[in-house]
Design an enzyme around this catalytic site. Structure first.
Site, PDB file in Angstrom:
ATOM      1  N   ASP A 160       0.844  -1.192   0.000  1.00  0.00           N
ATOM      2  CA  ASP A 160       0.000   0.000   0.000  1.00  0.00           C
ATOM      3  C   ASP A 160       0.884   1.248   0.000  1.00  0.00           C
ATOM      4  OD1 ASP A 160       0.826  -0.785   2.528  1.00  0.00           O
ATOM      5  OD2 ASP A 160      -1.173  -0.870   3.374  1.00  0.00           O
TER       6      ASP A 160
ATOM      7  N   GLU B 270      -5.727   3.365   3.760  1.00  0.00           N
ATOM      8  CA  GLU B 270      -6.186   3.983   5.004  1.00  0.00           C
ATOM      9  C   GLU B 270      -7.669   4.331   4.975  1.00  0.00           C
ATOM     10  OE1 GLU B 270      -4.573   4.034   7.652  1.00  0.00           O
ATOM     11  OE2 GLU B 270      -2.464   3.836   7.098  1.00  0.00           O
TER      12      GLU B 270
END
Length: 413
Positions: free
Chosen positions: A82, A143
């Site tokens: 990520d 997130e």
């Protein structure tokens, strides 16, 4: 006896360009970018994948990166990192601290990208030792829980080979050099809930002419703390956190509404539904007791799924990690209450293995109070802390975990 995957992994990572990878990491750390704004970060990763020989595309799902390396017959293995940072003001004091005020790589995603770039290069350089297909994915917006879904919806598995297995890893607090695995449930579901309490505003000197939503919100926050402690059985893990309360504009103005933001962590859908029902009931009850002019608005927002490793896949990866890093470095920590959107890449029940890499610097760990591992973990800077600073000594091991994990599943010569 060491397995072929472990031996090959050690060979391919024996001469990693560590100074170059550390410089790459520092550059990423200096330039954090929020979810779906990871343009610079994505470009940096894409450049590394192209240089390693991957057929690479940018802009997948917004700012995602995908690179494929076809290397003959064999499984298709996806490696994921990520890319997004957080709205946290950095307080590490590092010479390579964030140059963007109020933003920080406080969750280790810059390290994840570095590990992926290093692993992709090492596997590409040693392609004569294995066969199959590698799919390297730089995922945006973890997130906010949007990135994995957006990449899939944008045709990730139509534009690139559909993977047979997914691999991912995450930096975590703990003495550098441990690789926790769980052959089953490893991370929890997360659900955001927003509540709007409607009152009747007025002058602070005449509260009797108002219905104060701030007071109602305060009662509501307090009462919500009883959901986990009094409505769930002890063996049912759950967390309810009030992350934000907003109301009012000035000292002497009673506002007409108050807003509350909650986050739930659960490990089963049944518990999640019971908690949501309790939140709605308590919100209505407190507003009724206060005489609010209308019922509260309760909105369920972003949701992350539970993460359940495929037991066979995870055991295979954990076994090769144990061979590469030695006895005692791999253990089952049980399920964490943290959450991830990584399972959303597993459309159609693609098996996956996801594990942790502990990254706390030795000097920080040694100074932390406590004697037991989990006791000390609570005392060192964790993910999302403004003091979170992974040890650069974990750059090479984090590359090695991905390389060895991939080789455990590819066809090794």
């Amino acid at each position: 006896m060491t397995s072929p995957a472990a031996r090959t992994a050690l060979d391919l990572t024996a001469d990693l360009p560590v100074p170059d990878l550390e410089g790459f990491y520092r550059d990423l750390h200096r330039h954090p970018e929020l979810s779906l704004r990871e343009h610079r970060t994505a470009g940096k990763l894409a450049g590394r994948l192209r240089a390693a020989g991957f057929e690479t595309a940018e802009g997948v799902g917004g700012t995602g990166v995908a690179g494929v390396l076809r290397n003959g017959d064999g499984p298709v293995v996806l490696l994921r990192a990520d890319m997004d940072a957080l709205p946290v003001k950095e307080e590490t004091g590092l010479p390579y601290a964030s140059r963007t005020d109020g933003l920080m790589h406080a969750c280790g995603h810059d390290l994840h990208i570095t590990w992926l770039a290093g692993a992709a290069a090492a596997l590409a350089a040693g392609r004569e030792t294995w066969s199959g297909t590698l799919l390297a994915v730089g995922q945006p917006a973890e997130e906010t829980g949007q990135g994995a879904r957006r990449m899939v919806e944008d045709g990730l598995y139509e534009r690139f080979p559909r993977p047979d297995v997914l691999l991912g890893q995450h930096a975590a607090p703990g003495p550098a050099g441990l690789y926790p695995h769980a052959p089953g449930l490893i991370m929890s579901a997360s659900t955001d809930v927003d509540i709007v309490v409607h009152g009747r505003g007025g002058h602070g000197s005449r509260p009797e002419s108002t219905v104060d939503p701030v007071v109602t919100a305060a009662y509501l926050v307090t009462r919500l703390q009883s959901v986990v402690s009094r409505e769930l059985a002890a063996p049912e893990p759950a967390v309810l956190t009030v992350g934000r309360i907003e109301a009012g504009t000035r000292h002497n103005i009673i506002p007409s509404e108050a807003r509350i933001a909650l986050n739930l962590r659960t490990q089963s859908e049944a518990v999640r539904e019971r908690m949501l029902a309790a939140i709605r009931r308590i919100a209505r009850g407190e507003c009724l007791a206060a005489g609010c002019p209308r019922e509260p608005e309760v909105t369920v927002d972003a949701t992350f799924p539970v993460m359940v490793n495929d037991a066979d896949t995870d055991r295979r990866v954990a076994a090769v990690h144990g061979e590469v890093f030695g006895a005692g470095t791999v253990f089952d920590p049980g399920a964490a209450m943290g959450s991830e959107d990584f399972p959303q890449l597993a459309v159609g029940s693609i098996p996956y293995s996801y594990w942790f890499v502990t990254t706390t610097p030795a000097e920080v760990w040694q100074q932390a109070p406590g004697d037991e591992l989990m006791e000390k973990v609570q005392q060192v800077p964790s993910n999302h802390s403004p003091h979170f600073a992974p040890d650069l000594a974990t750059v090479a091991p984090g590359v090695r975990t991905l390389v060895s994990g991939a080789l455990a599943l590819l066809s090794v010569a």
